[in-house]
Every structure is written in structure tokens, then in C-alpha cells.
Design a protein around this motif. Structure first.
Motif, PDB file in Angstrom:
ATOM      1  N   UNK A 320       0.832  -1.202   0.000  1.00  0.00           N
ATOM      2  CA  UNK A 320       0.000   0.000   0.000  1.00  0.00           C
ATOM      3  C   UNK A 320       0.875   1.265   0.000  1.00  0.00           C
ATOM      4  N   UNK A 321       1.860   1.298   0.906  1.00  0.00           N
ATOM      5  CA  UNK A 321       2.733   2.473   0.976  1.00  0.00           C
ATOM      6  C   UNK A 321       3.620   2.579  -0.274  1.00  0.00           C
ATOM      7  N   UNK A 322       4.021   1.440  -0.815  1.00  0.00           N
ATOM      8  CA  UNK A 322       4.850   1.470  -2.026  1.00  0.00           C
ATOM      9  C   UNK A 322       4.073   2.044  -3.211  1.00  0.00           C
ATOM     10  N   UNK A 323       2.778   1.734  -3.252  1.00  0.00           N
ATOM     11  CA  UNK A 323       1.941   2.299  -4.314  1.00  0.00           C
ATOM     12  C   UNK A 323       1.839   3.827  -4.129  1.00  0.00           C
ATOM     13  N   UNK A 324       1.726   4.259  -2.860  1.00  0.00           N
ATOM     14  CA  UNK A 324       1.759   5.707  -2.585  1.00  0.00           C
ATOM     15  C   UNK A 324       3.055   6.327  -3.123  1.00  0.00           C
ATOM     16  N   UNK A 325       4.169   5.665  -2.862  1.00  0.00           N
ATOM     17  CA  UNK A 325       5.473   6.186  -3.291  1.00  0.00           C
ATOM     18  C   UNK A 325       5.512   6.309  -4.815  1.00  0.00           C
ATOM     19  N   UNK A 326       4.934   5.321  -5.466  1.00  0.00           N
ATOM     20  CA  UNK A 326       4.903   5.319  -6.938  1.00  0.00           C
ATOM     21  C   UNK A 326       4.103   6.527  -7.439  1.00  0.00           C
ATOM     22  N   UNK A 327       2.970   6.769  -6.803  1.00  0.00           N
ATOM     23  CA  UNK A 327       2.125   7.903  -7.202  1.00  0.00           C
ATOM     24  C   UNK A 327       2.884   9.218  -6.999  1.00  0.00           C
ATOM     25  N   UNK A 328       3.566   9.328  -5.861  1.00  0.00           N
ATOM     26  CA  UNK A 328       4.323  10.560  -5.579  1.00  0.00           C
ATOM     27  C   UNK A 328       5.408  10.771  -6.646  1.00  0.00           C
ATOM     28  N   UNK A 329       6.157   9.708  -6.916  1.00  0.00           N
ATOM     29  CA  UNK A 329       7.197   9.786  -7.953  1.00  0.00           C
ATOM     30  C   UNK A 329       6.628  10.264  -9.277  1.00  0.00           C
ATOM     31  N   UNK A 330       5.555   9.602  -9.697  1.00  0.00           N
ATOM     32  CA  UNK A 330       4.993   9.890 -11.030  1.00  0.00           C
ATOM     33  C   UNK A 330       4.430  11.304 -11.104  1.00  0.00           C
ATOM     34  N   UNK A 331       3.714  11.697 -10.058  1.00  0.00           N
ATOM     35  CA  UNK A 331       3.068  13.006 -10.101  1.00  0.00           C
ATOM     36  C   UNK A 331       4.087  14.140  -9.999  1.00  0.00           C
ATOM     37  N   UNK A 391       5.881   8.331   1.901  1.00  0.00           N
ATOM     38  CA  UNK A 391       4.706   7.657   1.331  1.00  0.00           C
ATOM     39  C   UNK A 391       3.735   7.195   2.410  1.00  0.00           C
ATOM     40  N   UNK A 392       4.029   7.565   3.656  1.00  0.00           N
ATOM     41  CA  UNK A 392       3.186   7.112   4.765  1.00  0.00           C
ATOM     42  C   UNK A 392       1.989   8.035   4.938  1.00  0.00           C
ATOM     43  N   UNK A 393       0.924   7.719   4.239  1.00  0.00           N
ATOM     44  CA  UNK A 393      -0.328   8.431   4.427  1.00  0.00           C
ATOM     45  C   UNK A 393      -1.422   7.652   3.703  1.00  0.00           C
ATOM     46  N   UNK A 394      -2.662   8.125   3.806  1.00  0.00           N
ATOM     47  CA  UNK A 394      -3.757   7.448   3.107  1.00  0.00           C
ATOM     48  C   UNK A 394      -3.615   7.699   1.606  1.00  0.00           C
ATOM     49  N   UNK A 395      -4.217   6.838   0.796  1.00  0.00           N
ATOM     50  CA  UNK A 395      -4.209   7.022  -0.655  1.00  0.00           C
ATOM     51  C   UNK A 395      -4.839   8.361  -1.011  1.00  0.00           C
ATOM     52  N   UNK A 396      -5.968   8.621  -0.364  1.00  0.00           N
ATOM     53  CA  UNK A 396      -6.702   9.858  -0.603  1.00  0.00           C
ATOM     54  C   UNK A 396      -5.814  11.091  -0.361  1.00  0.00           C
ATOM     55  N   UNK A 397      -5.100  11.087   0.769  1.00  0.00           N
ATOM     56  CA  UNK A 397      -4.248  12.237   1.081  1.00  0.00           C
ATOM     57  C   UNK A 397      -3.086  12.371   0.114  1.00  0.00           C
ATOM     58  N   UNK A 398      -2.517  11.242  -0.273  1.00  0.00           N
ATOM     59  CA  UNK A 398      -1.395  11.288  -1.210  1.00  0.00           C
ATOM     60  C   UNK A 398      -1.871  11.858  -2.544  1.00  0.00           C
ATOM     61  N   UNK A 399      -3.007  11.385  -3.021  1.00  0.00           N
ATOM     62  CA  UNK A 399      -3.543  11.869  -4.302  1.00  0.00           C
ATOM     63  C   UNK A 399      -3.878  13.363  -4.199  1.00  0.00           C
ATOM     64  N   UNK A 400      -4.474  13.746  -3.099  1.00  0.00           N
ATOM     65  CA  UNK A 400      -4.847  15.153  -2.922  1.00  0.00           C
ATOM     66  C   UNK A 400      -3.598  16.053  -2.821  1.00  0.00           C
ATOM     67  N   UNK A 401      -2.586  15.576  -2.097  1.00  0.00           N
ATOM     68  CA  UNK A 401      -1.343  16.363  -1.972  1.00  0.00           C
ATOM     69  C   UNK A 401      -0.699  16.541  -3.345  1.00  0.00           C
ATOM     70  N   UNK A 402      -0.702  15.484  -4.129  1.00  0.00           N
ATOM     71  CA  UNK A 402      -0.086  15.567  -5.456  1.00  0.00           C
ATOM     72  C   UNK A 402      -0.909  16.466  -6.383  1.00  0.00           C
ATOM     73  N   UNK A 403      -2.223  16.405  -6.230  1.00  0.00           N
ATOM     74  CA  UNK A 403      -3.097  17.279  -7.021  1.00  0.00           C
ATOM     75  C   UNK A 403      -2.769  18.753  -6.731  1.00  0.00           C
ATOM     76  N   UNK A 404      -2.604  19.042  -5.428  1.00  0.00           N
ATOM     77  CA  UNK A 404      -2.303  20.429  -5.053  1.00  0.00           C
ATOM     78  C   UNK A 404      -0.958  20.863  -5.636  1.00  0.00           C
TER      79      UNK A 404
END
Lengths: 408, 408
Positions: A320-331, A391-404
Motif C-alpha cells: 500500500x505504501x509502495x503504491x503511494x510512493x509510486x504515485x508521488x514519484x509519477x506526479x 509515502x506514509x499516508x492514506x491514498x486519498x491524502x497522497x492523491x490530494x497532496x499531489x493534485x495540489x
């Protein structure tokens, strides 16, 4: 009048994370409606695995039954937990580590600091730069350094710079050093080490009679099957390395508190009279005298990490956290930023844009996007111009942070 | 080669309790049918109070719910626990201690050792003799002493003998000392201190700018309403004393692990440049850097100690052990032994009969009666010829142990 330990006065400002907390609290008070997303401190956010919770409830019940009640446990930890660790974390990977070389503790932060108790004052000590601040600060507090210069580098420490140029893996020192801190997967850069790279360090340590203090707190995030999880996968490491591990980041124990330190019985240090002394004996004496073991309840929770359900639940958590990390990297890449790490590691290491300093980028992200990260310069002079996102956060928060951050 | 901390080599033999465990294990292996009763180590035996268990089960459930999940807590402990302690343990007794002067930890053994981190090398340090061995051993490990003599006394420490002659309360030192360890109700002798006696120490400390390290781990056993529970009940103590407390002996947390240390903001120490430095700041920095807080689950258990049910259950638990102490006192007296302590304290301090050494009496009791106690000499040279029995056991075991010793 009682004399203080003057070495404490050499420490620069507050410890990094309290300083971040201070700035975030000040901003939150001034902007009570801001929805702050914290990707700063490496603190987990998802529920504790069911297997661990079940085991702890059962352990609490044991404590209510005179026949199963547990008073003082072994200062080194219960054998059933040490056996589970030896079998699953080490022997299963071909590392010849026995349960009595494993010491259970309440945290790797404590252990990486406390380990200095058993070493003398005259060791030459090397750290990477940037580095987890606890390694440096505890050496300052123990009187192993002089004063800091304007960049925050302490006199007497050997700093090994890590940057994009050396792929975030330090070169071997040009001189002989006695103690070397290494951390892989790395905090803060998210870099990993190959077996070949670690073999160079083990060979160096053996040639120079040095001790490697190997922090493997993030080993669970390794998905690449060619990468080593433990320093003891490296030939000769049992003669030169102490390893620190934690349940904080794999099983989400940051608030539950359990970790372990491996001190092989083959490790030696030199006494003033030139004789060689087993480091295991010294650490065992230190722990027996200055520590009283980890809560029975928590140790039962840690044991459950090694049950079939526990293993499955932890894998899911880490993925789960690794997927967050992937999203952060990509975004962040889409946002035009240069990023490192975040693969086999929960940390993404970002080059600050437009030549901003690490703290300026921290303030910009906090004020503009209400996102909290960690300034790279907080990890050492060579971390200036970098920034850590966790990458330690909820999926929702990671997506929202990257959106911002992406301004979408 | 990495240099070790040579001070460890000055330590005599093993730490006391591991040595006892070694002798008991050897005896048990040679005599598998012997029903050994342990009144040696001060370890509780009765179930954890229901209120604490309920709170911990609830806390484990919190950890399974994302909204209530707790990651890293404050290194100093959660405010709700510190507030409960400040209110109930201190303010209710007229002590002006605030929650931010309280630091939650995983044990008083750890804290009484770790506190030395913030003090310098040049302090003159006083301990009573006999004394809880951790005070001495941690000073040896920190390099505050020279070698031990044949009686086990370390060069450089100031020993303050306590015996029947001075009612087990040490005289003030003839010289100025910087740090003084005091423990009341006392481990190992079970002696208590009046307000008048502690006032002398506080006055001495203020006159000499010394710091008193006051161990109040056994305060819950005080039933005499005239005796102080905290050093802060003494006028002026906030300017000269650090207090250590524990949930181990009142709530049975020896295997659950929670304690606290009070460092008033009014305490000062001297730096090399002659300036005065707040000890609170140093301890706060130490704990922030080398510690990561106590398990949330355990802190919730400790908080329940202050609930109405918790208070009632703890009172019952303490009274149970006090009744054991009374039985031990009475039965040993009947057996013709001279006993001290065991009133307002869970320890009975016995004069060994027939001029036996402490360890000889230990072996005699182990071999003849299969009862384990603690040799007085293990607590210091002046403890030779004494023996400690602990009231921490079941009623049945205490009665049976006394029956055996009485030869009935």
C-alpha cells in the motif's frame, strides 16, 4: 554545583522533527481552516495488522490471569520472539544469526543512540551526508565531536557525501574509520544498496577492523529480489556489522514500539590494554543494566508479524505504501520535478526547484499547498537543495497532496 | 580497531539479578522436583488491574481503526497521562508539579541510568550503601568511577552507610557532593524517610548546589499518613531534586513497562563556562533524540491507574502485598531472626543468623528451604550480613515459604 554534559550545548537548534512540528503548528494556528497533509515525518498512518491486534488482546488477557501473568521478562526479549526473528528474517535468507544474538528493544532510534555506550571516546566515526540526524546528534551528545561549523558539520566526524552524482551511495573513506553508519534502503534518500556495493563496505571494514552500524529499518520495502535485506547476506559481515531493525515501518509499530538489534558474537572491539573484547558481552551488560525489556503485550504483537496471517497483512501494508510512493514519484515528475528513491523504499527524495533552499521549499509547500515534507538540509549540509516526501499516508491524502502540488 | 568503552571492564561480575537467576537455574536443574518459591527479585506476581486491562484492550482496538490509530506519540508521553499524574500524584499532595515537567518512560531502571547522560564527568556522586545496584553500575559504565576494591566499592564514589545503627537513613556527607541518590521507601532495606529527614537533605542540596536523584518507585506502599510520598512535599525540593516513579510496583507493570521522571523547570546545572543551564532542557533534548515514547497501548493502561476503579484496584493490590510483608516480618521474627522494613514497604531486610555471609544464607535458604531471596551484599559492601525478602508473591507461597523457614 552539579556539572552538566557540555556536549549538549554543541547541538544545533532543535532536533529536526520537533522544529517541523513547531512550524506546522504555527501555520495551523494562523490558518485553522487549512487541511494540512503531512508527508513529512516517516510516520505510518494505516491500522495495525489484525494479527498483531489479536495477539495483543490475547496478551492483555494473559496479564489478567495469574497463571499466565508476566512480570519482568528477559532484558534481551522473550526467546519465542527472538526465535521467530532469527528464523524468518535471517536464517530464511541464509544469514547465520542465532536468537541469542538478537536483542529486542523499544525502538531503533533508542538503539542507534544507545549503542555508543559500549564504544570508547577515541573512535573515528563516519556518517553519510545527508543522514538520519540521530546518528550525528547522539555522537555529539556523547562527546565524540567538536563544535559544528556554519554548515552544521561537526568537527571530528567523517562526512561521506551522497548525491545524484554517486547514485546516493557513498564512496569508501580515504582514511581508516572505526565506526560507520549505513542505512539501506536509505533514509532520507530512498536509495538502495546492491550486494556488490555492501561487499565493498564489508571488505573495507574487515581490512580496517571497523564496525558497520547497519540500519535496516526499511528492508520490508525492498521488492527487487536481487537486493539484500540484511547486511549479514554479505560475506564476512558477521565479523564487522551490527544491524538495527524495527517493526515500525513494516508492521506500523511507530506508536506501539518494538525493534531489535543484532550483535553477532563474533564481533570484537579493542580495550585500552590492547586486548580484544566481545561486543556482544558489552551490549548484553548494557541492556541488562540500563533496560528492562519490552512490554510483554507488545512483544506478543511483534511475534504475530511472523504468523501466516501477519505476514500476509504486512505485505499488503507495505505494498500500500509502495503504491503511494509510486504515485508521488509519477506526479512529481509530471510536475517537472526531479525525483529519486521511492522504489524499494517509502521515501521520495526531491530536488528543490528554482534553486530554492530546502527550508524555503518546505515553507512554500506548507503555505501554498498545505503539504508538509522534510527539508533535506535537516539531514545534513549535503541535503541542502533536496526535500523528502514520505509515502506514509492514506491514498486519498497522497492523491490530494499531489493534485495540489501539480496545481490541478 | 573500534575501541570499546573500557569502563565496562571495571564492573564486578554480573549484575546481581542475573547472578541469582544463574544459581537458581542450576539448583532447579539439579533438583527438578524442588518447588522453589521466589521472594528474591522485586517482581510482582498478581494479575494486572482490570481497569488497566480494559483500557489496553480499548487502546488495541483504537490501533485497528484508522481514525483512532496512533503513530509516533510525543517523546515526553501523552498529555492526558501527564495531566493525570500531575493532578493525582503531585498536585493532590500539594506539590506544584506541572504536566510538562513529567516525562513518561518505559522504566525507572532506564531513567535512573539514562539521567547521567545530561550530567558531566566531574561531579562528585554519593550513594547509600547498600543501594539499588543500577545507580552504581551506570556510574561505573559512564566513567564516573575508578576501579573497585576487594569489597566492591568503586574509587571516586562517596558511600553513605546505612544500617540498624542509623535506622537505615544515611547521615549527610561530610563533604560537598553534586549528585545524591536517595530511595524511599528504600530498596533494599524497606526503610522510610520522614519529612524532617528529607528536609535535611533538601537543605544540604540547596546549600551545596547539589541535585538529589529521588527514587520513589515504592511510594504506593506508604500507609503512614505522616510520611511524604514525593520529594516535592519538602520545601525547596523543586530547586534541587529529580524524582523517579514507576507503575511497576503499584499497578503491577513490571512486564507491561511504564514509568515517569519529574524534572522541574527550576533545576539548574553548571556549564564549563560557568553559566547555568536548565536541566529540563537537557533532559527534554535527551529524550527527544534517544527515545521515541512509550507504547500508546501501555500509556492508556497507565492512565487507567487514575480512574476510580483503577485507584480502588491498585489499593487492593498494594494492601495484598503489604499483608504478605507483615506475614514475613512476623514469621521471621518467630523464627528468631532480626528483621527490618516490611512496613510501608514491600521489602523485609533480614539480619543473617549465626554470622553467615549474605551469599551463604542465600545458598542455605535455596538448598534447605527452596526459598530464593536476595543477598544483602549484592546491594553493596555494607549490605553484607543482611538479606532481602520481597513480599511480591501469592499468599499461599508466602505462607509456605515462611512455614519452611520456620521448620514447621
Amino acid at each position: 554545583m552539579a556539572r552538566i554534559n557540555d556536549n549538549y550545548l554543541k547541538l544545533k537548534a532543535g532536533y529536526l522533527f520537533p522544529e517541523i512540528a513547531r512550524r506546522v503548528n504555527a501555520f495551523a494556528q494562523a490558518n485553522p481552516d487549512a487541511k494540512i497533509i503531512k508527508l513529512g515525518i516517516g510516520d505510518v498512518t494505516e491500522p495495525l495488522p489484525q494479527a498483531c491486534r489479536n495477539a495483543m488482546v490475547k496478551a492483555v488477557e494473559d496479564m489478567g490471569d495469574r497463571a499466565n501473568f508476566k512480570g519482568y521478562g528477559p532484558e534481551q526479549g522473550y526467546l519465542w520472539l527472538r526465535e521467530a526473528i532469527a528464523t524468518n528474517d535471517f536464517q530464511a535468507r541464509g544469514c547465520d544469526i542465532s536468537p541469542d544474538e538478537i536483542f529486542i528493544s523499544d525502538g531503533s532510534k533508542c538503539d542507534t543512540g544507545n549503542i555508543l555506550d559500549i564504544f570508547g571516546k577515541d573512535n573515528k566515526i563516519a556518517v553519510t551526508d545527508p543522514v538520519y540526524p540521530v546518528y550525528v546528534d547522539t555522537n555529539v551528545m556523547a562527546g565524540h565531536t567538536g563544535e559544528a561549523n556554519e554548515k552544521g558539520e561537526y568537527e571530528g566526524l567523517v562526512y561521506l557525501p551522497i548525491s545524484a552524482e554517486n547514485d546516493f551511495t557513498a564512496e569508501l573513506p580515504n582514511e581508516a574509520v572505526d565506526l560507520i553508519y549505513l542505512c539501506f534502503p536509505n533514509n532520507p534518500t530512498g536509495a538502495t544498496a546492491t550486494k556488490e556495493y555492501l561487499q565493498k563496505w564489508v571488505d573495507y571494514a574487515k581490512a580496517n577492523d571497523s564496525i558497520i552500524l547497519f540500519d535496516a529499518a526499511y528492508e520490508a520495502f525492498i521488492t527487487d529480489p536481487t537486493l539484500p535485506h540484511s547486511i549479514y547476506e554479505i560475506e564476512g559481515a558477521k565479523e564487522c556489522a551490527i544491524e538495527f531493525r524495527s517493526f515500525s515501518k513494516n508492521a506500523g509499530f511507530t506508536g506501539t514500539r518494538c525493534a531489535l538489534t543484532v550483535v553477532p558474537k563474533t564481533l570484537k572491539g579493542k580495550a585500552n590494554d590492547g586486548s580484544e573484547v566481545e561486543l556482544w558481552k558489552l551490549w548484553n551488560r548494557r541492556q541488562s543494566t540500563k533496560f528492562n525489556g519490552v512490554s510483554y503485550i507488545v512483544q506478543r504483537g511483534a511475534e504475530a508479524v511472523y504468523s501466516p496471517e501477519g505476514k500476509a497483512q504486512i505485505k499488503e501494508l507495505v505494498n500500500f505504501y509502495l503504491e503511494n510512493a509510486k504515485i508521488i514519484r509519477e506526479e512529481l515528475t509530471k510536475a517537472g520535478l526531479t525525483v529519486y528513491g521511492g522504489v524499494n523504499a517509502p521515501y521520495v527524495w526531491v530536488k528543490t526547484p528554482d534553486g530554492l533552499s530546502s527550508w524555503d521549499f518546505f515553507d512554500k509547500l506548507l503555505h501554498n499547498d498545505n503539504v508538509v515534507g522534510t527539508p533535506g538540509s535537516g539531514f545534513g549540509a549535503a541535503g541542502e537543495g533536496y526535500f523528502r516526501l514520505s509515502a506514509f499516508n492514506s491514498r486519498e491524502n497522497v492523491i490530494e497532496a499531489m493534485r495540489r502540488i501539480n496545481g490541478k
